[in-house]
Write a protein that holds these residues in place. Structure first.
Motif, short mmCIF file in Angstrom:
data_model
loop_
_atom_site.label_atom_id
_atom_site.label_comp_id
_atom_site.label_asym_id
_atom_site.label_seq_id
_atom_site.Cartn_x
_atom_site.Cartn_y
_atom_site.Cartn_z
N VAL A 198 2.00 16.50 -12.82
CA VAL A 198 1.45 14.72 -12.33
C VAL A 198 2.09 13.79 -12.99
O VAL A 198 2.54 14.00 -13.96
CB VAL A 198 -0.19 14.81 -12.71
N LEU A 199 2.81 12.90 -11.98
CA LEU A 199 3.40 11.76 -12.51
C LEU A 199 2.23 10.67 -12.21
O LEU A 199 1.98 10.10 -11.32
CB LEU A 199 4.58 11.42 -11.61
N ALA A 200 1.88 10.31 -13.57
CA ALA A 200 0.71 9.46 -13.47
C ALA A 200 1.37 7.89 -13.64
O ALA A 200 1.95 7.55 -14.32
CB ALA A 200 -0.11 9.71 -14.77
N TYR A 201 0.88 7.27 -12.50
CA TYR A 201 1.00 5.73 -12.77
C TYR A 201 0.22 5.07 -13.49
O TYR A 201 -1.04 4.71 -13.27
CB TYR A 201 0.82 5.08 -11.12
N ALA A 202 0.76 5.03 -14.94
CA ALA A 202 -0.22 4.31 -15.70
C ALA A 202 0.90 3.92 -16.90
O ALA A 202 1.52 4.42 -17.26
CB ALA A 202 -1.26 5.25 -16.38
N PRO A 203 0.84 2.53 -16.98
CA PRO A 203 -0.07 1.50 -16.66
C PRO A 203 0.44 0.87 -15.10
O PRO A 203 1.67 1.02 -15.06
CB PRO A 203 0.10 0.35 -17.71
N LYS A 204 -0.34 0.43 -14.35
CA LYS A 204 -0.12 -0.08 -13.06
C LYS A 204 -0.77 -1.29 -12.69
O LYS A 204 -1.99 -1.29 -12.95
CB LYS A 204 -0.31 0.98 -11.84
N TYR A 205 0.11 -2.32 -12.47
CA TYR A 205 -0.66 -3.76 -12.58
C TYR A 205 -0.98 -3.81 -11.15
O TYR A 205 -0.26 -3.68 -10.01
CB TYR A 205 0.05 -4.64 -13.30
N ALA A 206 -1.99 -4.87 -10.87
CA ALA A 206 -2.08 -5.61 -9.73
C ALA A 206 -1.01 -6.89 -9.26
O ALA A 206 -1.45 -7.63 -9.72
CB ALA A 206 -3.44 -6.04 -9.64
N ASP A 218 3.07 -0.28 6.84
CA ASP A 218 2.10 -0.79 7.75
C ASP A 218 0.39 -1.01 7.25
O ASP A 218 -0.37 -0.74 7.89
CB ASP A 218 2.01 -0.11 9.05
N SER A 219 0.29 -1.41 6.13
CA SER A 219 -0.81 -1.45 5.41
C SER A 219 -1.96 -2.29 6.15
O SER A 219 -1.38 -3.36 6.70
CB SER A 219 -0.53 -2.37 4.03
N SER A 220 -3.13 -1.95 6.26
CA SER A 220 -4.03 -2.71 6.64
C SER A 220 -4.95 -3.56 5.95
O SER A 220 -6.00 -4.09 6.21
CB SER A 220 -4.99 -1.81 7.54
N LEU A 221 -4.72 -3.55 4.73
CA LEU A 221 -5.34 -4.27 3.62
C LEU A 221 -5.39 -5.86 3.85
O LEU A 221 -4.59 -6.31 4.09
CB LEU A 221 -4.55 -4.01 2.21
N THR A 222 -6.57 -6.19 3.64
CA THR A 222 -6.71 -7.42 3.84
C THR A 222 -7.41 -8.25 2.37
O THR A 222 -7.07 -9.30 2.27
CB THR A 222 -7.90 -7.85 4.91
N GLY A 223 -7.91 -7.46 1.65
CA GLY A 223 -8.27 -7.93 0.30
C GLY A 223 -7.32 -7.83 -0.56
O GLY A 223 -5.95 -7.91 -0.62
N ASP A 224 -7.81 -7.62 -1.79
CA ASP A 224 -6.96 -7.36 -3.00
C ASP A 224 -7.22 -5.84 -3.91
O ASP A 224 -8.05 -5.50 -3.52
CB ASP A 224 -6.73 -8.41 -3.84
N ARG A 225 -6.36 -5.41 -4.96
CA ARG A 225 -6.79 -4.47 -5.50
C ARG A 225 -7.21 -4.55 -7.01
O ARG A 225 -7.04 -3.99 -7.72
CB ARG A 225 -5.43 -3.40 -5.36
N LEU A 226 -7.67 -5.95 -7.17
CA LEU A 226 -7.96 -6.38 -8.66
C LEU A 226 -9.15 -5.70 -9.36
O LEU A 226 -9.28 -5.61 -10.38
CB LEU A 226 -8.37 -7.87 -8.52
N THR A 227 -10.03 -4.88 -8.57
CA THR A 227 -10.71 -4.05 -9.28
C THR A 227 -10.61 -2.75 -9.75
O THR A 227 -11.38 -1.93 -10.35
CB THR A 227 -12.22 -3.98 -8.38
N TYR A 228 -9.26 -2.44 -9.11
CA TYR A 228 -8.95 -0.95 -9.92
C TYR A 228 -7.57 -1.03 -10.51
O TYR A 228 -7.31 -0.27 -11.54
CB TYR A 228 -9.05 0.28 -8.70
N GLN A 229 -6.63 -2.07 -10.02
CA GLN A 229 -5.13 -2.17 -10.64
C GLN A 229 -5.41 -3.10 -11.75
O GLN A 229 -6.27 -3.90 -11.95
CB GLN A 229 -4.17 -2.58 -9.75
N GLN A 230 -4.42 -3.00 -12.74
CA GLN A 230 -4.63 -3.65 -14.09
C GLN A 230 -4.13 -5.20 -13.84
O GLN A 230 -3.41 -5.55 -13.10
CB GLN A 230 -3.73 -3.06 -15.17
N ASP A 231 -5.01 -5.70 -14.71
CA ASP A 231 -4.73 -7.23 -14.85
C ASP A 231 -3.34 -7.79 -15.70
O ASP A 231 -3.48 -7.48 -16.43
CB ASP A 231 -6.09 -7.97 -15.53
#
Ligand code: PBG
Length: 333
Positions: A198-206, A218-231
């Motif tokens: 396992v290559l752990a992506y930590a720390p990974k920032y928003a 081709d991401s379909s994301l409209t919001g953000d990832r602030l509740t899971y990626q780091q500030d």
């Protein structure tokens, strides 16, 4: 008695002495980048009949299976140390079912490259749902629209087994769910695949530096990832806590992401981590240099090599970079 000549009116120590010739500079250089330190991230799209350029990442394409195999073999022949694969499915759905389908594009691509390259390279799969979900998030959603951490872990475990079966050597946990490394480790061990790492992506920032990547998959994301990626406003303390958790859960390597804007974090992680430390020079870092070079504002090759050197100097053992193949060729010269 002859008098000693007077000392010159400037210091005896002259740092420039060791900079005088290329041979002196070569001899006294401390940091290096080897092609084997570099990992090439590659994109493969289920619907691509031939390579499709990614506009915001000049030189990067969405591959077909055949063009992926060809490019992967060429990169490995150039000395690149590993490959990280991202799959872009023809159909996305709420649970990202393409991710753990053995016939899903990412798993087919891993199997194809395992067949072509065997153990001649280190084959890595991105273990995240965002390329496969219709809402573009890295996890599955609860009824209120929030990310359901623990339901997502079940999906990751299933993806891990599919990627291991397809031939991945290392699984890149980029989803930033709590407990993901432990769940994946137990799932793999449970089917006797303790050989898969396992290559752990930590720390990974928003980070806004992931912008061009969204186009690449081709991401379909409209919001953000602030509740899971780091500030990005959080410091070294949280970064080290994330690393400690992932190592305790069984991470074989940890990775700091992005790279250049987070060299302080990288240095701290490199000093503290008991496992090898990678850094991910992400899409936006690549795009900035390419854009400035296109305008003739910077010397592209010198800048790209200097960024890699900086990341190594900050403490990374290995670097994921979209320049991996080209840099490997430049470094061989
Ligand atoms: C998530 C993932 C992302 C990147 C790698 N894995 C996107 C994100 O977290 O939003 C970004 C890589 C880059 O920008 O080059 N599967």
């Amino acid at each position: 008695m002859t008098e000693l000549p007077a000392l010159p009116p400037f210091p005896a120590s002259r740092p420039r002495r060791l900079r005088r010739t290329a041979a002196l500079r070569r001899l006294t250089g401390e940091i290096s980048v080897r092609p084997a330190d570099l990992v090439l991230p590659m994109f493969v799209a289920e619907t691509a009949a031939e390579p499709r350029p990614v506009a915001s990442m000049p030189g990067v394409v969405q591959h077909s299976l055949d063009s992926l195999a060809k490019a992967a073999i060429a990169a490995v022949e150039a000395g690149v140390g590993g490959l990280m694969l991202y799959g872009i499915p023809a159909h996305k759905d709420p649970t990202g079912s393409g991710g753990d389908d053995p016939d899903g594009i990412l798993n087919r691509a891993l199997a194809r490259l395992k067949f072509e390259l065997g153990d001649a390279t280190v084959l890595m799969g991105d273990l995240c749902l965002d390329e496969f979900t219709d809402h573009g998030h890295c996890g599955v959603l609860a009824t209120d629209g929030s990310i359901d951490n623990d339901a997502t872990l079940q999906r990751y475990a299933s993806m891990a087994l599919a990627q291991a079966e397809a031939g991945a050597d290392l699984l890149g946990t980029s989803g930033m769910m709590d407990g993901q490394v432990g769940v994946i480790r137990r799932a793999l061990d449970g089917i006797g695949r303790s050989d898969v790492g396992v290559l752990a992506y930590a720390p990974k920032y928003a980070s806004a530096f992931y912008g061009p990547f969204r186009e690449a998959v081709d991401s379909s994301l409209t919001g953000d990832r602030l509740t899971y990626q780091q500030d990005p406003a959080r410091g070294v303390r949280e970064a080290l806590a994330e690393v400690a958790l992932d190592v305790a859960e069984g991470a074989d390597l940890v990775m700091v992401k992005p790279a250049l804007p987070y060299l302080d974090i990288l240095t701290a992680v490199a000093a503290a981590s008991p496992v090898p430390v990678a850094a991910y020079q992400v899409s936006g870092e690549y795009a900035m240099v390419e854009a400035a070079a296109e305008r003739g504002w910077i010397d592209r090759e010198r800048v790209l090599l200097e960024t890699l050197l900086s990341i190594r100097r900050a403490g990374a053992s290995l670097i994921l970079t979209y320049w991996a193949h080209e840099a490997a060729l430049l470094l061989q010269q």
